[in-house]
Enzyme design. Structure first.
Site, PDB file in Angstrom:
ATOM      1  N   LYS A   1       0.838  -1.201   0.000  1.00  0.00           N
ATOM      2  CA  LYS A   1       0.000   0.000   0.000  1.00  0.00           C
ATOM      3  C   LYS A   1       0.876   1.255   0.000  1.00  0.00           C
ATOM      4  O   LYS A   1       0.659   2.186  -0.787  1.00  0.00           O
ATOM      5  CB  LYS A   1      -0.909  -0.027   1.228  1.00  0.00           C
ATOM      6  CG  LYS A   1      -2.099   0.900   1.168  1.00  0.00           C
ATOM      7  CD  LYS A   1      -3.054   0.634   2.340  1.00  0.00           C
ATOM      8  CE  LYS A   1      -3.751  -0.696   2.208  1.00  0.00           C
ATOM      9  NZ  LYS A   1      -4.728  -0.963   3.279  1.00  0.00           N
TER      10      LYS A   1
ATOM     11  N   ARG B   1      -3.633   3.196   8.348  1.00  0.00           N
ATOM     12  CA  ARG B   1      -3.900   1.900   7.707  1.00  0.00           C
ATOM     13  C   ARG B   1      -2.642   1.042   7.731  1.00  0.00           C
ATOM     14  O   ARG B   1      -1.537   1.542   7.554  1.00  0.00           O
ATOM     15  CB  ARG B   1      -4.308   2.087   6.235  1.00  0.00           C
ATOM     16  CG  ARG B   1      -5.708   2.607   6.005  1.00  0.00           C
ATOM     17  CD  ARG B   1      -5.984   2.651   4.499  1.00  0.00           C
ATOM     18  NE  ARG B   1      -7.386   2.922   4.213  1.00  0.00           N
ATOM     19  CZ  ARG B   1      -7.887   4.136   3.999  1.00  0.00           C
ATOM     20  NH1 ARG B   1      -7.096   5.189   4.071  1.00  0.00           N
ATOM     21  NH2 ARG B   1      -9.166   4.300   3.720  1.00  0.00           N
TER      22      ARG B   1
ATOM     23  N   GLY C   1      -8.469  -7.974   4.855  1.00  0.00           N
ATOM     24  CA  GLY C   1      -9.219  -8.229   6.078  1.00  0.00           C
ATOM     25  C   GLY C   1      -8.370  -8.678   7.243  1.00  0.00           C
ATOM     26  O   GLY C   1      -8.855  -8.788   8.367  1.00  0.00           O
TER      27      GLY C   1
ATOM     28  N   MET D   1      -5.563  -7.139   8.453  1.00  0.00           N
ATOM     29  CA  MET D   1      -5.059  -6.044   9.255  1.00  0.00           C
ATOM     30  C   MET D   1      -6.162  -4.990   9.410  1.00  0.00           C
ATOM     31  O   MET D   1      -7.233  -5.130   8.842  1.00  0.00           O
ATOM     32  CB  MET D   1      -3.811  -5.454   8.603  1.00  0.00           C
ATOM     33  CG  MET D   1      -2.774  -6.515   8.237  1.00  0.00           C
ATOM     34  SD  MET D   1      -2.144  -7.448   9.644  1.00  0.00           S
ATOM     35  CE  MET D   1      -1.006  -6.260  10.299  1.00  0.00           C
TER      36      MET D   1
ATOM     37  N   ARG E   1      -3.660  -1.287  -6.025  1.00  0.00           N
ATOM     38  CA  ARG E   1      -2.858  -2.505  -5.842  1.00  0.00           C
ATOM     39  C   ARG E   1      -3.274  -3.472  -6.941  1.00  0.00           C
ATOM     40  O   ARG E   1      -4.342  -3.334  -7.525  1.00  0.00           O
ATOM     41  CB  ARG E   1      -3.081  -3.120  -4.462  1.00  0.00           C
ATOM     42  CG  ARG E   1      -4.506  -3.530  -4.191  1.00  0.00           C
ATOM     43  CD  ARG E   1      -4.685  -4.010  -2.764  1.00  0.00           C
ATOM     44  NE  ARG E   1      -6.084  -4.267  -2.469  1.00  0.00           N
ATOM     45  CZ  ARG E   1      -6.557  -4.488  -1.259  1.00  0.00           C
ATOM     46  NH1 ARG E   1      -5.753  -4.464  -0.225  1.00  0.00           N
ATOM     47  NH2 ARG E   1      -7.836  -4.719  -1.058  1.00  0.00           N
TER      48      ARG E   1
ATOM     49  N   HIS F   1     -15.578  -8.336   2.249  1.00  0.00           N
ATOM     50  CA  HIS F   1     -14.562  -9.262   2.766  1.00  0.00           C
ATOM     51  C   HIS F   1     -14.790 -10.665   2.228  1.00  0.00           C
ATOM     52  O   HIS F   1     -13.874 -11.329   1.735  1.00  0.00           O
ATOM     53  CB  HIS F   1     -14.607  -9.257   4.302  1.00  0.00           C
ATOM     54  CG  HIS F   1     -13.654 -10.231   4.928  1.00  0.00           C
ATOM     55  ND1 HIS F   1     -14.033 -11.519   5.280  1.00  0.00           N
ATOM     56  CD2 HIS F   1     -12.343 -10.119   5.257  1.00  0.00           C
ATOM     57  CE1 HIS F   1     -12.990 -12.140   5.802  1.00  0.00           C
ATOM     58  NE2 HIS F   1     -11.958 -11.322   5.809  1.00  0.00           N
TER      59      HIS F   1
ATOM     60  N   SER G   1      14.131 -42.672  -8.829  1.00  0.00           N
ATOM     61  CA  SER G   1      12.957 -41.841  -8.583  1.00  0.00           C
ATOM     62  C   SER G   1      12.988 -41.459  -7.107  1.00  0.00           C
ATOM     63  O   SER G   1      13.013 -42.339  -6.244  1.00  0.00           O
ATOM     64  CB  SER G   1      11.675 -42.605  -8.900  1.00  0.00           C
ATOM     65  OG  SER G   1      10.555 -41.805  -8.645  1.00  0.00           O
TER      66      SER G   1
ATOM     67  N   CYS H   1       8.851 -38.515  -7.348  1.00  0.00           N
ATOM     68  CA  CYS H   1       7.454 -38.963  -7.357  1.00  0.00           C
ATOM     69  C   CYS H   1       6.725 -38.678  -6.050  1.00  0.00           C
ATOM     70  O   CYS H   1       5.573 -39.043  -5.881  1.00  0.00           O
ATOM     71  CB  CYS H   1       7.355 -40.447  -7.695  1.00  0.00           C
ATOM     72  SG  CYS H   1       8.195 -41.512  -6.520  1.00  0.00           S
TER      73      CYS H   1
ATOM     74  N   TYR I   1      12.272 -35.116 -14.610  1.00  0.00           N
ATOM     75  CA  TYR I   1      10.811 -34.970 -14.534  1.00  0.00           C
ATOM     76  C   TYR I   1      10.364 -34.908 -13.078  1.00  0.00           C
ATOM     77  O   TYR I   1      11.104 -35.295 -12.166  1.00  0.00           O
ATOM     78  CB  TYR I   1      10.096 -36.125 -15.249  1.00  0.00           C
ATOM     79  CG  TYR I   1      10.251 -37.474 -14.564  1.00  0.00           C
ATOM     80  CD1 TYR I   1       9.377 -37.871 -13.550  1.00  0.00           C
ATOM     81  CD2 TYR I   1      11.273 -38.349 -14.918  1.00  0.00           C
ATOM     82  CE1 TYR I   1       9.515 -39.087 -12.911  1.00  0.00           C
ATOM     83  CE2 TYR I   1      11.423 -39.579 -14.291  1.00  0.00           C
ATOM     84  CZ  TYR I   1      10.543 -39.939 -13.286  1.00  0.00           C
ATOM     85  OH  TYR I   1      10.693 -41.154 -12.645  1.00  0.00           O
TER      86      TYR I   1
END
Length: 882
Positions: free
Chosen positions: A23, A93, A102, A104, A337, A455, A764, A831, A851
């Site tokens: 902010k 704020r 919501g 803070m 934002r 909210h 693996s 895996c 992978y």
């Protein structure tokens, strides 16, 4: 030289988010590009950390810097804090680096007291506005700073409205508001034992203290745990001169998105209220108007706002969530934002911004949070069933998707019900930050108040939860645990269904169907696939799971757990017969019954995968897992096996292990009972040969020997596999290629990977067990304390969710290097479920695996994460992959 803790807006910029919070950085950026931002300053996250290091106390150095910068605001506004003629009022704020909606707290109109309220009223010639602002300030300050519950004040407001027959707060008169202020101050005295503070500087320091303190409130900690936000970042505090949307019908306040946060459509989307302050829009006290209506009420302001929003989106190259206030016809921008949105909207915005020339394809790929893709895979309502469904109410379609579950009216009850496996829908008048854990476990959320930016709506969209908000037809009685729509009453525990795309609420449970993926998703994923190096396989044990995985883009099966096939209702008796056999002859007889069943399983997988690699793990769990534990089941099995009950109990007790995860399982079973490995190998090879004939497809099965820690274990079991495979192929007069590898899941295997690699065709990494054995944590029980570890910052992440790079990761990296020192081109993958975690995928890409394999519904997440891993690494693969 002293540290700088406080920054005027003009001293910051958008790159300073870590220091100024999201902010504060955006307020600084907007100030510097010339937007109408009320002047102010940001107390940095460094100051928050200093506050905690200083025993939750603001240091004198920080207080001096706040005082100095406050004088700068006074000069810019030509007002003075606490002045009895022309007082300056400010908002306070919070603003952390990551948006935490919501979590803070906000305080408006700070600086009002019994004297300045009169000065404001006389200066504006609007005493009603002044006292309306004062009662709001007392309520917010008391809630955030003094921790007096909001409802104590709301009850007073409701009584006044009821007494005079008012529908809205705007109907309260000056005299009403003066009386309300007296009542509010009496509540403060009664609840806190002190008078409401009258000195503005004291109000300010208490407010800053409270914002810093709120960084570690329970709901903030719960939110950070939910979204993997580190606990040591701290929050900044933004102190900004007030502008007022509640000064009359030429004033107002609103929230708008530059694109639709639910669909991504390029069209201004939002809500506003005339004669209101910012909190009113999201609090659900009054029903807001669509942003388009501002064009009729104030065409010049709307035009100015449209130009500013377009410029902000082009400046930040992302969809913006903007808060604004109109004070007596003048527009002010209070915040911008990057807007929270559904994954459908994220994909559309990213793809369209590429088409508009705002983003490159690489930037679009990096823009999407891989975990959000999970939202795409949630079910929708079945079309045929929906034709019969009749809605009982319609609210706002705040977050798309479908949800069916039992109604619960508190977050606590929802969490309790969900822990027993129930599907839950959380129903509230309106949600608040305290509801975060209940919202997390719910299938969907229904509120009777609030708009599209409430909210409930914002948090639900971020979570990917279905949400219907502002459903005013629904009368919620949270105390009696019931809601009513006219004569229809729904009690706690009754089923309802929500359609978050239409806002409709249905009684009962409605059938859902699996979603299909195409369009923007397909386009972005094709860009991701062009860039990733890691292959993505799936963990699948059935043809159905394999088909699902292929539809999500899987390129093979990285783990087929054969024991999952044994738990089938028809097979478990045969498995038990095999386990309880006293002689090899009897055991082989049972195994011969299992053979055609296993072969059928493997044929099904090979056919679905159409030549993609399939890695099949030989039997892994300890045998006692297949045996009954209930008395009646033991008696039934004894009769079936023609055994004495006490004799069967002795066998079951003999197989029981004190620590089965470290016991007689994995390759140890094959060493003890080689006939099990022989049967499974026969089933795999015969299935491959038959599918090659039937489908005219080359099948190269990958046979994986689990839990190897000693090379000689692998040698012994591999010889059984190879001898069996060669014998079958000789019998059949046909050949097929096959690989025999192992799962690296025992720390000793990682440490001696070069030895093991000499007789393995592939590795693996079973990172679930490797994590368990490296930490000495039982993954079945660690949940009891892992959350405490994270809250107390003993651990940053749950190591079973995201790979522990420093410990377990070091073992993986070592094993890769040792294995490739023996066989440079050896196939290696992972895996464990870490294969679907974005942070873990980035690590696996870096160490040079070929992978990852994960559950079917995480395949898209892994594909996108693999592409991002390459792009984050400056477009190059890990050194071992070159």
């Amino acid at each position: 030289m002293s540290n700088k803790f406080v920054y005027l807006f003009e001293e910051g910029n958008a790159s300073m988010k870590a220091l100024l919070g999201g902010k504060g950085a955006n307020l600084a950026e907007m100030t510097n590009i010339g937007l109408p931002v009320p002047p102010g300053f940001t107390i940095s996250t460094d100051a928050c950390r200093a506050y905690y290091e200083n025993n939750k106390s603001i240091t004198p150095e920080i207080i001096d810097q706040i005082t100095k910068d406050f004088k700068s605001i006074e000069e810019k506004t030509n007002k003075k804090f606490g002045d009895k003629v022309n007082p300056l009022l400010v908002s306070v704020r919070s603003g952390a680096m990551f948006s935490m909606p919501g979590m803070m707290d906000t305080i408006l109109n700070l600086g009002l007291n019994d004297e300045t309220v009169i000065a404001i009223g006389e200066k504006t010639d609007n005493m009603r506005f002044a006292y309306d602002s004062y009662r709001r300030f007392i309520q917010m300050f008391s809630d955030v700073v003094l921790e007096i519950p909001k409802f104590r004040f709301e009850n007073v407001l409701d009584k006044y409205k009821e007494k005079f027959g008012y529908e809205n707060d705007t109907q309260l008169t000056v005299d009403d508001l003066k009386d309300i202020v007296k009542d509010f101050k009496a509540i403060v005295k009664k609840e806190s034992g002190r008078d409401f503070p009258q000195v503005p500087n004291e109000q300010l320091m208490e407010a800053v203290n409270a914002v810093f303190r709120s960084w570690n409130n329970a709901r903030a900690i719960a939110y950070r745990n939910l979204y993997d936000i580190p606990h040591n970042l701290g929050t900044a505090v933004n102190v900004q001169s007030m502008v007022f949307g509640n000064m009359g019908d030429d004033s107002g306040t609103g929230v708008a998105f530059t694109r639709n946060p639910a669909t991504g459509e390029k069209k201004l989307y939002g809500e506003f209220l005339m004669n209101a302050q910012g909190e009113d829009v999201v609090a659900g006290i009054r029903t807001p108007k669509s942003i388009e209506e501002l064009q009729d009420i104030m065409p010049e302001v709307f035009e100015q706002f449209s130009v500013i929003t377009n410029n902000l989106e082009n400046h930040y190259k992302d969809m913006q969530d903007i808060e604004f206030t109109i004070e007596q016809g003048k527009l002010y921008i209070l915040q911008t934002r990057n807007g929270k949105r559904t994954i459908n909207a994220s994909l559309r915005v990213a793809v369209e911004m590429v088409e508009e020339g705002l983003l490159t394809q690489d930037e679009a790929i990096l823009r999407i949070d891989p975990k959000q893709l999970d939202q795409l895979l949630h079910p929708t309502f079945d079309g045929e069933t929906m034709k019969m469904a009749v809605p009982i109410a319609t609210g706002l379609p705040a977050s798309p998707g479908a949800a069916t579950g039992k109604v619960y009216f508190t977050a606590e009850d929802a969490v309790k019900a969900a822990s027993t496996g129930e599907k839950v829908v959380l129903v509230r008048k309106e949600t608040s930050p305290e509801d975060i854990e209940g919202m997390n476990v719910a299938q969907g959320i229904l509120t009777s108040r609030g708009g599209m930016t409430s909210h409930a709506a914002v948090v639900a969209r971020g979570m990917g939860k279905c949400c219907v908000a502002g459903c005013e037809m629904v009368k919620v009685d949270e105390d009696s645990k019931i809601f009513a729509v006219g004569d229809i009453k729904i009690n706690e525990g009754d089923f309802i269904s929500l359609d978050g795309s239409t806002g409709k609420v249905y009684p009962g449970s409605i059938k859902t169907v699996e979603p299909t993926l195409s369009g923007d998703f397909a386009k972005l994923m094709s860009w991701a696939d062009d860039r990733r190096i890691l292959g993505v396989r799936t963990n699948a044990d059935t043809p159905r799971d394999a088909e699902t995985s292929l539809s999500f883009g899987a390129e093979g099966i990285g783990l087929c757990r054969t024991e999952h096939m044994f738990f089938d209702e028809e097979r478990i008796p045969v498995v038990r017969e095999m386990i309880l056999s006293e002689t090899l002859t009897k055991r082989n007889k049972a195994l011969n019954k299992l053979l055609p069943m296993q072969k059928k399983d493997f044929k099904g997988l090979f056919k679905v995968m159409k030549g993609f690699p399939v890695t099949i793990r030989l039997l892994d769990p300890p045998l006692h897992e297949f045996l009954p534990t209930d008395e009646k089941d033991i008696i039934a099995l004894a009769e079936e096996m023609e055994m004495n009950v006490s004799e069967l109990k002795e066998v079951i007790n003999s197989l029981h292990e004190f620590n089965p995860m470290l016991g007689h399982r994995g390759c140890r079973l094959a060493v003890t009972y080689p006939e099990i490995a022989q049967m499974q190998t026969r089933a795999i090879i015969e299935a491959a040969l038959e599918v090659e004939d039937e489908e005219k497809t080359t099948i190269i099965p990958e046979i994986m020997i689990p839990l190897v820690g000693i090379k000689s274990e692998l040698d012994y079991v591999k010889e059984i596999v190879v001898q069996t495979a060669e014998k079958i192929m000789e019998e059949k007069g046909k050949r097929t290629d096959y690989l025999v590898g192992t799962m690296i899941e025992v720390p000793r295997a990682a440490l001696t990977a070069d030895e093991i690699a000499s007789n393995a065709d592939f590795f693996s990494f079973g990172t679930n067990d490797l994590t368990q054995m490296t930490f000495g944590f039982s993954r079945d029980d660690a949940g009891k304390f892992i959350s405490e570890y994270r809250e107390k910052e003993v651990l940053t992440d749950d190591p079973f969710q995201s790979i522990d790079v420093d410990g377990v990761g070091k073992l993986v990296e070592m094993a890769v290097k040792l294995g490739k020192s023996v066989k440079p081109n050896m196939k290696m993958g992972v895996c464990g479920e870490h294969g679907g975690d974005p942070k873990s995928v980035e690590f696996f890409n870096k160490v040079g695996l070929q992978y990852v394999s994960c559950s079917p519904y995480r395949v898209p997440i892994a594909r996108l994460s693999a592409a991002q891993a390459v792009l984050k690494n400056n477009g190059t693969p890990g050194s071992d992959q070159r």
